[in-house]
Design a protein around this motif. Structure first.
Motif, PDB file in Angstrom:
ATOM      1  N   LEU A  10      31.226  42.248  26.416  1.00  0.00           N
ATOM      2  CA  LEU A  10      31.065  44.091  26.824  1.00  0.00           C
ATOM      3  C   LEU A  10      31.257  44.237  28.941  1.00  0.00           C
ATOM      4  O   LEU A  10      32.380  45.010  28.433  1.00  0.00           O
ATOM      5  N   ILE A  11      30.717  43.574  29.152  1.00  0.00           N
ATOM      6  CA  ILE A  11      31.069  43.469  30.085  1.00  0.00           C
ATOM      7  C   ILE A  11      31.884  42.997  31.194  1.00  0.00           C
ATOM      8  O   ILE A  11      32.871  43.831  32.007  1.00  0.00           O
ATOM      9  N   LEU A  15      34.507  45.258  33.767  1.00  0.00           N
ATOM     10  CA  LEU A  15      34.879  44.698  34.677  1.00  0.00           C
ATOM     11  C   LEU A  15      36.403  44.909  34.212  1.00  0.00           C
ATOM     12  O   LEU A  15      36.935  44.840  35.447  1.00  0.00           O
ATOM     13  N   LEU A  16      37.168  43.926  33.303  1.00  0.00           N
ATOM     14  CA  LEU A  16      38.809  43.304  33.761  1.00  0.00           C
ATOM     15  C   LEU A  16      39.539  45.418  33.578  1.00  0.00           C
ATOM     16  O   LEU A  16      40.213  45.369  34.560  1.00  0.00           O
ATOM     17  N   GLN A  23      44.267  47.647  40.896  1.00  0.00           N
ATOM     18  CA  GLN A  23      45.062  47.069  42.220  1.00  0.00           C
ATOM     19  C   GLN A  23      46.706  48.226  42.491  1.00  0.00           C
ATOM     20  O   GLN A  23      46.010  49.401  41.410  1.00  0.00           O
ATOM     21  N   ARG A  24      47.156  48.245  43.195  1.00  0.00           N
ATOM     22  CA  ARG A  24      48.487  48.629  43.638  1.00  0.00           C
ATOM     23  C   ARG A  24      49.342  48.599  42.577  1.00  0.00           C
ATOM     24  O   ARG A  24      49.269  47.672  41.787  1.00  0.00           O
ATOM     25  N   LYS A  50      43.711  37.293  41.058  1.00  0.00           N
ATOM     26  CA  LYS A  50      43.072  36.347  40.932  1.00  0.00           C
ATOM     27  C   LYS A  50      41.705  36.634  40.681  1.00  0.00           C
ATOM     28  O   LYS A  50      40.787  36.148  38.633  1.00  0.00           O
ATOM     29  N   LEU A  51      41.050  37.282  40.765  1.00  0.00           N
ATOM     30  CA  LEU A  51      40.171  38.473  39.806  1.00  0.00           C
ATOM     31  C   LEU A  51      39.818  38.616  38.443  1.00  0.00           C
ATOM     32  O   LEU A  51      39.807  38.591  37.254  1.00  0.00           O
ATOM     33  N   THR A  52      41.730  39.013  38.547  1.00  0.00           N
ATOM     34  CA  THR A  52      41.700  39.772  37.377  1.00  0.00           C
ATOM     35  C   THR A  52      42.051  38.454  36.282  1.00  0.00           C
ATOM     36  O   THR A  52      41.546  38.173  35.159  1.00  0.00           O
ATOM     37  N   TRP A  53      42.453  37.667  36.647  1.00  0.00           N
ATOM     38  CA  TRP A  53      43.040  36.157  35.987  1.00  0.00           C
ATOM     39  C   TRP A  53      41.469  35.762  35.009  1.00  0.00           C
ATOM     40  O   TRP A  53      41.449  35.592  34.252  1.00  0.00           O
ATOM     41  N   LEU A  54      40.423  35.701  36.225  1.00  0.00           N
ATOM     42  CA  LEU A  54      39.478  34.961  36.385  1.00  0.00           C
ATOM     43  C   LEU A  54      38.863  36.175  35.355  1.00  0.00           C
ATOM     44  O   LEU A  54      38.777  35.746  33.963  1.00  0.00           O
ATOM     45  N   PHE A  55      38.535  37.061  35.152  1.00  0.00           N
ATOM     46  CA  PHE A  55      38.394  37.450  34.181  1.00  0.00           C
ATOM     47  C   PHE A  55      38.907  37.898  32.573  1.00  0.00           C
ATOM     48  O   PHE A  55      38.298  37.792  31.145  1.00  0.00           O
TER      49      PHE A  55
END
Length: 127
Positions: A10-11, A15-16, A23-24, A50-55
């Motif tokens: 859920l977290i 975050l995702l 993002q722009r 990169k953070l989006t891919w990680l999440f």
């Protein structure tokens, strides 16, 4: 353990959503805006991407883990087997539900409807 993975899941979902909304915008749907899009080439990868891919990868891993936990706890029995009750046996001699969908006819009703060319009411007798 399942509650911990569910909480992390859920977290990660929150975050995702937050990272995607930060993002722009590229200015058009389906990569038609130019810049860093699918249609124009590779471009540079930002920290938010990169953070989006990680999440996203972590979200998929927690989804698969929760599916595994649910499959382990499901077992092969039915709900009635789980509560320990016996299934009710069908009554002998009764017709199954849905075999006759018409309501019962009144006792004084004719068995068949009148023919299409017959008059609806009997003709009056002329005396």
């Amino acid at each position: 353990m399942e509650n911990v993975v569910l909480t992390i899941h859920l977290i990660l979902a929150l975050l995702l959503v937050g990272v995607v909304l930060l993002q722009r915008s590229e200015g058009g749907g389906l990569g038609m805006g130019g810049g860093n899009s699918v249609m124009t080439g590779r471009g540079t990868t930002t920290a938010l991407q990169k953070l989006t891919w990680l999440f996203a990868v972590c979200f998929i891993i927690t989804s698969l883990t929760l599916t595994y936990f649910a499959a382990q706890g499901a077992g092969g029995g039915s709900v009635i087997d789980q509560i320990g009750a016996d299934a009710p046996a069908p009554a002998e001699g009764e017709a199954p539900l849905g075999s006759d969908l018409l309501p019962p006819a009144p006792a004084d009703a004719p068995l068949t409807p009148p023919a299409a060319d017959a008059p609806a009411t009997p003709p009056a007798a002329n005396d």
